[in-house]
Design a protein around this motif. Structure first.
Motif, PDB file in Angstrom:
ATOM      1  N   ALA A  71       0.880  -1.173   0.000  1.00  0.00           N
ATOM      2  CA  ALA A  71       0.000   0.000   0.000  1.00  0.00           C
ATOM      3  C   ALA A  71       0.914   1.218   0.000  1.00  0.00           C
ATOM      4  O   ALA A  71       1.816   1.311   0.840  1.00  0.00           O
ATOM      5  CB  ALA A  71      -0.904  -0.001   1.228  1.00  0.00           C
ATOM      6  N   LEU A  72       0.693   2.116  -0.940  1.00  0.00           N
ATOM      7  CA  LEU A  72       1.458   3.360  -0.986  1.00  0.00           C
ATOM      8  C   LEU A  72       0.578   4.488  -0.465  1.00  0.00           C
ATOM      9  O   LEU A  72      -0.589   4.596  -0.861  1.00  0.00           O
ATOM     10  CB  LEU A  72       1.912   3.689  -2.409  1.00  0.00           C
ATOM     11  N   VAL A  73       1.133   5.283   0.430  1.00  0.00           N
ATOM     12  CA  VAL A  73       0.414   6.405   1.015  1.00  0.00           C
ATOM     13  C   VAL A  73       1.051   7.682   0.505  1.00  0.00           C
ATOM     14  O   VAL A  73       2.262   7.879   0.634  1.00  0.00           O
ATOM     15  CB  VAL A  73       0.448   6.342   2.559  1.00  0.00           C
ATOM     16  N   TRP A  74       0.206   8.531  -0.093  1.00  0.00           N
ATOM     17  CA  TRP A  74       0.665   9.756  -0.761  1.00  0.00           C
ATOM     18  C   TRP A  74       0.026  10.970  -0.093  1.00  0.00           C
ATOM     19  O   TRP A  74      -1.194  11.126  -0.130  1.00  0.00           O
ATOM     20  CB  TRP A  74       0.226   9.754  -2.218  1.00  0.00           C
ATOM     21  N   ARG A  75       0.823  11.831   0.467  1.00  0.00           N
ATOM     22  CA  ARG A  75       0.309  13.120   0.948  1.00  0.00           C
ATOM     23  C   ARG A  75       0.095  14.036  -0.260  1.00  0.00           C
ATOM     24  O   ARG A  75       0.681  13.822  -1.321  1.00  0.00           O
ATOM     25  CB  ARG A  75       1.308  13.752   1.907  1.00  0.00           C
ATOM     26  N   PRO A  76      -0.731  15.074  -0.108  1.00  0.00           N
ATOM     27  CA  PRO A  76      -0.907  16.014  -1.215  1.00  0.00           C
ATOM     28  C   PRO A  76       0.436  16.561  -1.694  1.00  0.00           C
ATOM     29  O   PRO A  76       1.302  16.916  -0.890  1.00  0.00           O
ATOM     30  CB  PRO A  76      -1.770  17.126  -0.606  1.00  0.00           C
ATOM     31  N   GLY A  77       0.628  16.566  -3.007  1.00  0.00           N
ATOM     32  CA  GLY A  77       1.848  17.087  -3.608  1.00  0.00           C
ATOM     33  C   GLY A  77       2.971  16.074  -3.757  1.00  0.00           C
ATOM     34  O   GLY A  77       3.960  16.353  -4.432  1.00  0.00           O
ATOM     35  N   GLN A  78       2.853  14.908  -3.158  1.00  0.00           N
ATOM     36  CA  GLN A  78       3.919  13.910  -3.290  1.00  0.00           C
ATOM     37  C   GLN A  78       3.810  13.179  -4.622  1.00  0.00           C
ATOM     38  O   GLN A  78       2.712  12.978  -5.148  1.00  0.00           O
ATOM     39  CB  GLN A  78       3.868  12.914  -2.128  1.00  0.00           C
ATOM     40  N   MET A  79       4.966  12.793  -5.152  1.00  0.00           N
ATOM     41  CA  MET A  79       4.988  12.092  -6.439  1.00  0.00           C
ATOM     42  C   MET A  79       6.198  11.190  -6.520  1.00  0.00           C
ATOM     43  O   MET A  79       7.184  11.388  -5.813  1.00  0.00           O
ATOM     44  CB  MET A  79       4.984  13.088  -7.602  1.00  0.00           C
ATOM     45  N   SER A  80       6.089  10.221  -7.404  1.00  0.00           N
ATOM     46  CA  SER A  80       7.228   9.352  -7.673  1.00  0.00           C
ATOM     47  C   SER A  80       8.178  10.087  -8.609  1.00  0.00           C
ATOM     48  O   SER A  80       7.788  11.062  -9.259  1.00  0.00           O
ATOM     49  CB  SER A  80       6.760   8.055  -8.328  1.00  0.00           C
ATOM     50  N   PRO A  81       9.403   9.610  -8.715  1.00  0.00           N
ATOM     51  CA  PRO A  81      10.264  10.156  -9.764  1.00  0.00           C
ATOM     52  C   PRO A  81       9.772   9.653 -11.120  1.00  0.00           C
ATOM     53  O   PRO A  81       8.988   8.697 -11.205  1.00  0.00           O
ATOM     54  CB  PRO A  81      11.640   9.562  -9.430  1.00  0.00           C
TER      55      PRO A  81
END
Length: 165
Positions: A71-81
């Motif tokens: 499970a990947l948890v992403w805060r607003p504005g976060q992104m992968s390369p």
């Protein structure tokens, strides 16, 4: 007494069946296996999957023969390369909205298209240096996605992403 299956157990069982198909068909089959579980608000209940303030974070849900589910948890504005994959992958959005950006291969990958991935949406792909993308949480709320990669969790550091930018 045998404990009842949790919702995560059911997800992992469906992935285990889907992962038995040929390598060529596996990413699509696993994405299809994930999809029915994504709208279940109780899928990850009872577990703590915290955010990281600096980057998205992966939480191991389970492993099978030659693959791992996170499970990947992403805060607003976060992104992968910007990256390609060294292994097959399948993903689905469980909470929030993610944007998947695709790039044209080249010395410097160029943005080509972007797709909104809302709760219940899936995406998948083979291991390929030509399939270049980035996933981002461009929304104002935390997002959670379920990813399956065709390597054991212990090999994630070098076995999943070919970072290009």
């Amino acid at each position: 007494m045998i404990a009842p299956l949790t919702r995560i157990d059911a997800l992992l069982a469906d992935i285990r069946v889907a992962a038995r198909v040929s390598l060529e068909e596996r990413p699509k089959a696993v994405a299809a296996a994930i999809q029915p579980h994504l709208d279940d608000p109780m899928l990850l209940s009872g577990k703590d999957y915290p955010c990281c303030p600096d980057r998205y974070i992966r939480h191991l849900l389970g492993e099978g023969e030659g693959y791992a589910v996170v499970a990947l948890v992403w805060r607003p504005g976060q992104m992968s390369p910007v990256h390609a994959h060294r292994t097959w992958c399948a993903l689905g959005v469980h909470r929030g909205v993610l944007t998947e950006h695709f790039f044209t291969p080249g010395e410097v990958p160029e943005p080509a298209t972007a797709h909104l991935r809302r709760r219940g949406a899936t995406s998948h792909g083979p291991a390929s240096p030509e399939l270049i993308h980035r996933i981002a949480n461009c929304s104002a709320e935390v997002a959670v996605s379920i990813h399956v990669y065709g390597v054991p969790f212990s090999e994630f550091a070098d076995g999943v992403n070919e970072v290009l930018a």
